[in-house]
Design an enzyme around this catalytic site. Sequence first.
Site, short mmCIF file in Angstrom:
data_model
loop_
_atom_site.label_atom_id
_atom_site.label_comp_id
_atom_site.label_asym_id
_atom_site.label_seq_id
_atom_site.Cartn_x
_atom_site.Cartn_y
_atom_site.Cartn_z
N GLU A 24 10.32 0.92 10.36
CA GLU A 24 11.23 1.90 10.00
C GLU A 24 10.56 3.02 10.23
O GLU A 24 9.55 3.68 9.60
CB GLU A 24 11.79 1.70 8.75
CG GLU A 24 13.14 2.46 8.45
CD GLU A 24 12.91 3.61 8.08
OE1 GLU A 24 13.01 4.82 8.89
OE2 GLU A 24 13.00 3.98 6.63
N CYS A 77 13.48 10.58 6.73
CA CYS A 77 13.38 9.96 8.20
C CYS A 77 14.91 10.08 8.84
O CYS A 77 15.20 10.43 10.21
CB CYS A 77 12.85 8.46 8.35
SG CYS A 77 13.75 7.55 6.90
N LYS A 102 0.78 -1.31 -0.18
CA LYS A 102 -0.14 0.07 -0.01
C LYS A 102 1.01 1.02 -0.07
O LYS A 102 1.42 1.38 1.01
CB LYS A 102 -0.83 0.13 1.15
CG LYS A 102 -1.85 1.19 1.31
CD LYS A 102 -2.42 1.53 2.43
CE LYS A 102 -1.74 2.68 3.17
NZ LYS A 102 -1.45 3.95 2.37
N GLU A 159 10.42 15.59 15.53
CA GLU A 159 10.75 15.47 13.99
C GLU A 159 9.85 16.57 13.19
O GLU A 159 8.82 16.43 13.17
CB GLU A 159 10.50 13.76 13.63
CG GLU A 159 10.82 13.62 11.97
CD GLU A 159 10.51 12.17 11.53
OE1 GLU A 159 9.37 11.81 11.77
OE2 GLU A 159 11.35 11.65 11.11
#
Length: 491
Positions: free
Chosen positions: A269, A303, A195, A400
């Site tokens: 992850e 990331c 997906k 983040e």
Amino acid sequence: MAEIDKPQREVDVPGDWTYASAPESRDIVHIRDRYGYYVGGEWLEPAETYETISPRDEEPLAAVGQATAEDVGRAVAAARTAYADGWSSLPGSERAKYLFRIARILQERSREFAVLESLNGGKPIKESRDVDLPLAAAHFFYYAGWADKLEYAFPNRRPRPVGVAGQIIPWNFPLLMLAWKVAPALACGNTVVLKPAETTPLTALLFCDVLRQAELPDGVVNIVTGDGRTGAALVESEDVDKIAFTGSTEVGKEIQRRLAGTGKRLTLELGGKAANIVFDDAALDQAVEGIVNGIYFNQGHVCCAGSRLFVQESIYEPLVAKLERRLTTLRVGDPLDKNSDVGAINSAAQLEKIRELVASGVEEGAEIYQPPCVLPEKGYWFVPTVFTNVAQSYRIAQEEIFGPVLSVLTFRTPEEALEKANNTPYGLSAGVWTEKGSRILWMAQRLRAGVVWANTFNRFDPGSPFGGYKESGFGREGGRHGLEPYLRFDE
Ligand code: NAI
Ligand code: MG
């Protein structure tokens, strides 16, 4: 650019050296009006669709399906059938043949894919052309090489495929994340339901065409589109043996909770807040390039971005001056323009998140620098930003941001750098800049991060494992390590 007094000349010398626009033509890619789900080698009609747009100007590109749990169930059933009907028992050299074909077709069609990636996701064409596409092809080549050598990779352990893998990927490297997930799964004899992220489904849907061209057996790779609800349905699907997820820590935790006790395999992850550490003996101009690549590459939607810069106090002023000057040369604009260094922010929601965190930085007392920059009127944009005077406790030093925003902090000793760098819930990557090899090794051993770059940043290679510590997740992708999550062993 520094202003230099120019002597009077008789001939006419052009005084304006700005770049003319150099747009990549989008004619190479054909986008359909409407896409369904790719299941068992057929296109299934979606009952409900949504519009996928280009973040560069909000232009609608195509109608894409919002898959229900039932649609996901069909895709999983197709993957199960393909798994049982031969894919899992094919000789490794046969599986390799398909992976080599996919790799070669991606290379042949790379310009088409690069244009589509930039159009749908907003990243500059020079990055999709020179980074995403070559790396995606390289990933398939690399794992093609392992497909018939699994017994050598894991001697005396009888490696066998796991079954059907459900794979959920994000929007920052859409095709590359697909390659990271699909290549090792297929090399090991698994079948896949993937997906893509809701804002960037188009390269995954074009990839179905590559699968047909490669004559991959039907049902080995199935693609369903939709938002988090579709992802959740895939996670909950009874007949999936393994979930591989890349995305936010929040959703990663949720998936881990849902899978607890089910016996399904999981790799995560997740996010990061990487430290990029510059010592006073580093080559400063190179470090500046590494800092820029670390945080402004792909608009900071990375990331492993080097979002916290730690500078040794003795070089703080010259380094920040060089960095700010370098920022004035970054060209922000149309992702399809070959001269753009920084493209569009992926979505309105992500832009909102960046704005909110940047406002918190100003509010908490950090000093903001943004170079003069004219942004396009339509679409989602954010000026490359540097914060100085940042305290460790500020949100911009902790959370983040996933945007082109750097927080600069300082240190005096290696021990202090290490302590501050490790003071984060994340642990995906880190960078160290110094001319001393011994210091690089000393730091690398102690930094709690899955990848530590030395005198470089954001370098990727399919042969090198990638993954996190702590809230950045677990499991590795890439390298021989990346095979393991897709294998069972008879111990
Ligand atoms: P997200 O984690 O919600 O989305 C990632 C993928 O997970 C998408 O395909 C999404 O449809 C799917 N998803 C969402 N909810 C799900 C659920 N409950 N179950 C299963 N799948 C689900 O990330 P989002 O909302 O796009 O971005 C939020 C923040 O996450 C970003 O600002 C960034 O900080 C971080 N992020 C980190 C990424 C990374 O590479 N580690 C990638 C994308 C986002
Ligand atoms: Mg989300």
